[in-house]
Design an enzyme around this catalytic site. Structure first.
Site, PDB file in Angstrom:
ATOM      1  N   CYS A 112       0.829  -1.204   0.000  1.00 11.54           N
ATOM      2  CA  CYS A 112       0.000   0.000   0.000  1.00 11.54           C
ATOM      3  C   CYS A 112       0.871   1.264   0.000  1.00 11.54           C
ATOM      4  CB  CYS A 112      -0.995  -0.026   1.160  1.00 11.54           C
ATOM      5  SG  CYS A 112      -2.391   1.098   0.898  1.00 11.54           S
ATOM      6  N   HIS A 230      -3.608  -5.246   0.579  1.00 18.88           N
ATOM      7  CA  HIS A 230      -3.073  -5.590   1.900  1.00 18.88           C
ATOM      8  C   HIS A 230      -3.028  -7.112   2.077  1.00 18.88           C
ATOM      9  CE1 HIS A 230      -2.861  -1.649   3.980  1.00 18.88           C
ATOM     10  NE2 HIS A 230      -3.706  -1.299   3.023  1.00 18.88           N
ATOM     11  N   GLU A 232      -1.223  -8.707   4.134  1.00 21.20           N
ATOM     12  CA  GLU A 232      -0.982  -9.058   5.544  1.00 21.20           C
ATOM     13  C   GLU A 232      -2.275  -9.290   6.320  1.00 21.20           C
ATOM     14  OE1 GLU A 232      -2.202  -4.892   5.937  1.00 21.20           O
ATOM     15  OE2 GLU A 232      -1.046  -6.003   4.443  1.00 21.20           O
TER      16      GLU A 232
END
Length: 268
Positions: A112, A230, A232
């Site tokens: 990001c 994202h 994660e």
């Protein structure tokens, strides 16, 4: 005796909590580094003469997302919306360390804001408001929703053939004709892709969602993968995220081993 785990630098962001400034890093990024089999080292910031010391410690660099944006002065523009947060202290060291890390073949994973930092560090530019560009959709998340909704799948991305992302995700079960679903929580995005970067995945409206770095010398490139989404978020439950962090961890271990072998040769 087991080998020490690779060390991955993770930049902190600047926050004022109460009346005092703090350096903070999101837990989900640190958890993902550990999932990759590495040790996260949060860096509050760095002066120019500290970059060598940090890179001597680093087996990898993970550039996190953040509510803040890269200051547009770094790509020749004025601030479009002064209400949006900026973090010039982070810009001041991440932009030069990105260039140094790539030159020294330290594995890099950008997420990001980190994705946007790499593009700007290498000479690219950003749309400060993707949703205001003709023909482009609104890629922002809705922070009025529960976090699991805000970070839920939003749109597919299409892998561009022949690149690192395609090789990394080969055989992953959720791929559908070279596409997979991602979340979307960014107001800014790539406008002009830096000359040394290769687009690896696109959103349906053509926004660049992933890229890699291509060196301008004859040395092999290190692992460098930057993602606008994202990975994660709930990474352990997402086969695409699992494979990406596994590949990043493998690259960090290879860098650690190569560095250790080089030091052993020097000490003979």
């Amino acid at each position: 005796m087991s080998r020490p785990a690779p060390v991955v630098l993770v930049p902190a962001c600047q926050r004022v909590l109460g009346r005092h400034p703090f350096h903070v890093a999101g837990k989900k990024y640190l958890d993902a580094v550990r999932m990759a089999g590495c040790v996260p080292l949060v860096v509050p910031g760095a002066l120019p003469d500290e970059l060598d010391t940090l890179l001597d410690l680093a087996d990898g660099l993970l550039l996190t997302g953040s509510p803040s944006n890269v200051h547009p002065s770094h790509f020749g523009e004025e601030v479009l919306d002064p209400s949006l947060p900026l973090d010039p202290e982070r810009d001041a060291w991440t932009l030069p360390v990105i260039r140094r890390a790539l030159r020294e073949r330290v594995p890099v994973l950008g997420i990001c804001r980190g994705f946007q930092e790499v593009n700007v560090a290498l000479g690219g530019s950003l749309h400060q408001a993707v949703h205001q560009q003709p023909g482009l959709r609104d890629h922002r998340g809705d922070d009025t929703q529960p976090v699991e909704v805000e970070y839920g799948f939003s749109h597919p991305v299409h892998i561009q053939g022949g690149g690192l992302l395609e090789r990394t995700l080969e055989g992953v079960s959720v791929l559908d004709g070279g596409q997979f679903m991602v979340n979307s929580l960014h107001g800014q995005g790539v406008n002009r892709l830096a000359p040394s970067l290769r687009a690896e995945a696109l959103a349906p409206d053509g926004v660049v969602e992933a890229f890699t770095w291509t060196p301008d010398d004859d040395r092999p490139a290190a692992f460098s993968l930057c993602l606008q989404w994202h990975p994660e978020w709930l990474a352990a439950e997402n086969p695409v995220s699992q494979r990406i962090f596994e590949a990043f961890g493998d690259a960090c271990r290879a860098h650690r081993d190569e560095r250790d072998q080089r030091l052993q040769r020097l000490n003979r």
